[in-house]
Design a protein around this motif. Sequence first.
Motif, mmCIF file in Angstrom:
data_model
loop_
_atom_site.group_PDB
_atom_site.id
_atom_site.type_symbol
_atom_site.label_atom_id
_atom_site.label_comp_id
_atom_site.label_asym_id
_atom_site.label_seq_id
_atom_site.Cartn_x
_atom_site.Cartn_y
_atom_site.Cartn_z
ATOM 1 N N ALA A 13 -82.751 -54.072 -44.478
ATOM 2 C CA ALA A 13 -83.050 -53.072 -45.571
ATOM 3 C C ALA A 13 -83.497 -51.327 -44.950
ATOM 4 O O ALA A 13 -84.294 -51.701 -44.039
ATOM 5 N N VAL A 14 -83.592 -50.851 -47.014
ATOM 6 C CA VAL A 14 -84.746 -49.509 -46.006
ATOM 7 C C VAL A 14 -85.539 -49.784 -46.894
ATOM 8 O O VAL A 14 -85.779 -50.159 -48.338
ATOM 9 N N GLN A 15 -87.267 -49.402 -46.082
ATOM 10 C CA GLN A 15 -87.892 -49.116 -46.838
ATOM 11 C C GLN A 15 -88.717 -46.923 -46.993
ATOM 12 O O GLN A 15 -88.124 -46.613 -46.053
ATOM 13 N N VAL A 16 -89.375 -47.392 -48.398
ATOM 14 C CA VAL A 16 -89.999 -46.302 -48.678
ATOM 15 C C VAL A 16 -91.463 -46.509 -49.089
ATOM 16 O O VAL A 16 -91.317 -47.222 -49.414
ATOM 17 N N VAL A 17 -91.913 -45.866 -46.829
ATOM 18 C CA VAL A 17 -93.347 -45.810 -46.700
ATOM 19 C C VAL A 17 -94.364 -45.313 -46.849
ATOM 20 O O VAL A 17 -93.699 -44.092 -47.618
ATOM 21 N N VAL A 18 -95.086 -45.301 -47.541
ATOM 22 C CA VAL A 18 -96.402 -44.435 -48.003
ATOM 23 C C VAL A 18 -97.852 -44.045 -47.494
ATOM 24 O O VAL A 18 -98.507 -45.650 -47.253
ATOM 25 N N LEU A 19 -98.399 -43.208 -46.870
ATOM 26 C CA LEU A 19 -99.760 -43.283 -45.850
ATOM 27 C C LEU A 19 -100.931 -42.960 -47.029
ATOM 28 O O LEU A 19 -100.781 -42.675 -48.024
ATOM 29 N N ALA A 69 -96.763 -38.037 -54.384
ATOM 30 C CA ALA A 69 -96.736 -37.831 -56.144
ATOM 31 C C ALA A 69 -95.451 -36.867 -56.375
ATOM 32 O O ALA A 69 -95.371 -36.874 -58.027
ATOM 33 N N ALA A 70 -94.374 -36.278 -55.675
ATOM 34 C CA ALA A 70 -93.156 -35.222 -56.010
ATOM 35 C C ALA A 70 -92.047 -36.506 -56.477
ATOM 36 O O ALA A 70 -91.186 -36.408 -56.581
ATOM 37 N N LEU A 71 -91.983 -37.738 -56.084
ATOM 38 C CA LEU A 71 -90.917 -38.853 -55.593
ATOM 39 C C LEU A 71 -90.470 -38.996 -56.992
ATOM 40 O O LEU A 71 -91.163 -39.536 -57.957
ATOM 41 N N THR A 72 -89.540 -38.812 -57.314
ATOM 42 C CA THR A 72 -88.969 -39.166 -59.056
ATOM 43 C C THR A 72 -87.932 -40.587 -58.557
ATOM 44 O O THR A 72 -87.661 -41.402 -57.937
ATOM 45 N N MET A 128 -101.531 -34.489 -38.105
ATOM 46 C CA MET A 128 -101.203 -36.458 -38.122
ATOM 47 C C MET A 128 -100.768 -36.284 -40.073
ATOM 48 O O MET A 128 -101.007 -35.284 -40.233
ATOM 49 N N PRO A 129 -100.364 -37.038 -40.442
ATOM 50 C CA PRO A 129 -99.765 -36.580 -41.644
ATOM 51 C C PRO A 129 -101.186 -36.597 -43.095
ATOM 52 O O PRO A 129 -102.382 -37.601 -42.887
ATOM 53 N N GLU A 130 -100.831 -36.326 -43.602
ATOM 54 C CA GLU A 130 -101.512 -36.241 -45.396
ATOM 55 C C GLU A 130 -101.453 -37.492 -45.602
ATOM 56 O O GLU A 130 -100.256 -38.334 -45.866
ATOM 57 N N ILE A 131 -102.519 -38.133 -46.269
ATOM 58 C CA ILE A 131 -102.781 -39.103 -47.482
ATOM 59 C C ILE A 131 -101.272 -38.614 -48.286
ATOM 60 O O ILE A 131 -101.308 -37.764 -48.454
ATOM 61 N N GLY A 132 -100.564 -39.614 -48.864
ATOM 62 C CA GLY A 132 -99.340 -39.581 -49.542
ATOM 63 C C GLY A 132 -97.687 -39.283 -49.244
ATOM 64 O O GLY A 132 -97.182 -38.874 -49.461
ATOM 65 N N THR A 133 -98.240 -38.833 -47.971
ATOM 66 C CA THR A 133 -96.835 -38.069 -46.963
ATOM 67 C C THR A 133 -96.052 -39.757 -47.040
ATOM 68 O O THR A 133 -96.608 -41.090 -47.240
ATOM 69 N N THR A 134 -94.829 -39.404 -47.005
ATOM 70 C CA THR A 134 -93.461 -40.858 -47.356
ATOM 71 C C THR A 134 -92.858 -40.643 -45.710
ATOM 72 O O THR A 134 -92.322 -39.998 -45.527
ATOM 73 N N ALA A 135 -91.973 -41.603 -46.075
ATOM 74 C CA ALA A 135 -90.898 -41.716 -44.747
ATOM 75 C C ALA A 135 -89.890 -42.937 -45.541
ATOM 76 O O ALA A 135 -90.272 -43.639 -45.887
ATOM 77 N N VAL A 136 -88.833 -42.418 -44.875
ATOM 78 C CA VAL A 136 -87.519 -43.951 -45.114
ATOM 79 C C VAL A 136 -87.348 -44.933 -44.035
ATOM 80 O O VAL A 136 -86.848 -43.752 -42.554
ATOM 81 N N VAL A 137 -87.465 -45.859 -43.705
ATOM 82 C CA VAL A 137 -87.745 -45.970 -42.480
ATOM 83 C C VAL A 137 -86.776 -47.353 -42.788
ATOM 84 O O VAL A 137 -86.806 -47.495 -43.907
ATOM 85 N N VAL A 138 -86.140 -48.269 -41.766
ATOM 86 C CA VAL A 138 -85.808 -49.735 -41.533
ATOM 87 C C VAL A 138 -86.708 -50.487 -40.938
ATOM 88 O O VAL A 138 -86.849 -50.255 -39.716
ATOM 89 N N ALA A 139 -86.939 -50.909 -41.125
ATOM 90 C CA ALA A 139 -88.466 -52.333 -40.545
ATOM 91 C C ALA A 139 -87.529 -52.686 -39.620
ATOM 92 O O ALA A 139 -86.660 -53.512 -39.723
ATOM 93 N N LEU A 140 -87.756 -53.517 -38.633
ATOM 94 C CA LEU A 140 -87.609 -54.389 -37.688
ATOM 95 C C LEU A 140 -88.719 -55.146 -36.868
ATOM 96 O O LEU A 140 -89.174 -55.362 -35.456
ATOM 97 N N PRO A 141 -88.298 -56.165 -38.099
ATOM 98 C CA PRO A 141 -89.288 -57.241 -37.406
ATOM 99 C C PRO A 141 -89.258 -57.765 -36.258
ATOM 100 O O PRO A 141 -89.835 -57.926 -35.192
ATOM 101 N N ASP A 142 -87.940 -57.847 -35.278
ATOM 102 C CA ASP A 142 -87.264 -58.552 -34.211
ATOM 103 C C ASP A 142 -87.902 -57.913 -33.131
ATOM 104 O O ASP A 142 -87.763 -58.274 -32.031
ATOM 105 N N ALA A 143 -88.321 -56.611 -33.339
ATOM 106 C CA ALA A 143 -88.239 -55.082 -32.157
ATOM 107 C C ALA A 143 -89.971 -55.551 -32.054
ATOM 108 O O ALA A 143 -90.723 -54.661 -30.794
ATOM 109 N N ALA A 144 -91.054 -56.037 -32.811
ATOM 110 C CA ALA A 144 -92.619 -55.839 -32.906
ATOM 111 C C ALA A 144 -93.047 -56.296 -30.945
ATOM 112 O O ALA A 144 -93.370 -55.547 -30.611
ATOM 113 N N PRO A 145 -91.988 -57.168 -30.472
ATOM 114 C CA PRO A 145 -92.615 -57.496 -28.887
ATOM 115 C C PRO A 145 -92.394 -56.685 -28.273
ATOM 116 O O PRO A 145 -92.987 -56.364 -27.079
#
Length: 175
Positions: free
Chosen positions: A150-156, A49-52, A1-18
């Motif tokens: 778009a690309v997103q950086v997301v954080v837990l 915490a380390a993102l610059t 299980m990832p920790e609070i503050g973990t980040t990821a770089v993603v491409v959201a694909l709302p059209d794939a929600a189905p």
Amino acid sequence: MPEIGTTAVVVALPDAAPLLDAAWRIDPALVRRGVPAHVSLLYPFVPEAALTGEDEKGVRSLAAGFPVAELVLGELVAESGFVAVSVPELQPLVDAFRAQWPELRPYGGRFGARPAAHVTVAMGADDPTASARVRAAVGSLLPLCARAAAVQVVVLTEEGWRPRFTAPLGGSDGR
């Protein structure tokens, strides 16, 4: 299980929600609710915490170098307990992000050095009957058209995954 503050770089694909909705209807425990359909470009990314500013600049620059992509999701991938749909058109984008931050091992190395670009549909589908039902339900929705803008950086956070910032592909406004 990832920790609070973990980040990821993603491409959201709302059209794939189905695709995720179909798996959820079979067994809600198989789908990470609150995590929209997406392709992970780099997970885990730099801890929050380390993102610059340089990291943000790097993400924005890489995203701007790739065009908005019209995708056709068509290939189902199923392995033990895992159902996904491949997104080969985004592999060059995935590879570029991994090359920019070579010290970060995708998924902690669990899936090798170069996991293929994909949308995870179901995890923990260890019951063969449930897995077969998910594969059939998702397969019936393919091919599916989706747009990567778009690309997103997301954080837990304590409330779940939240966007930190968004970088449009191709330097566009993301529309």
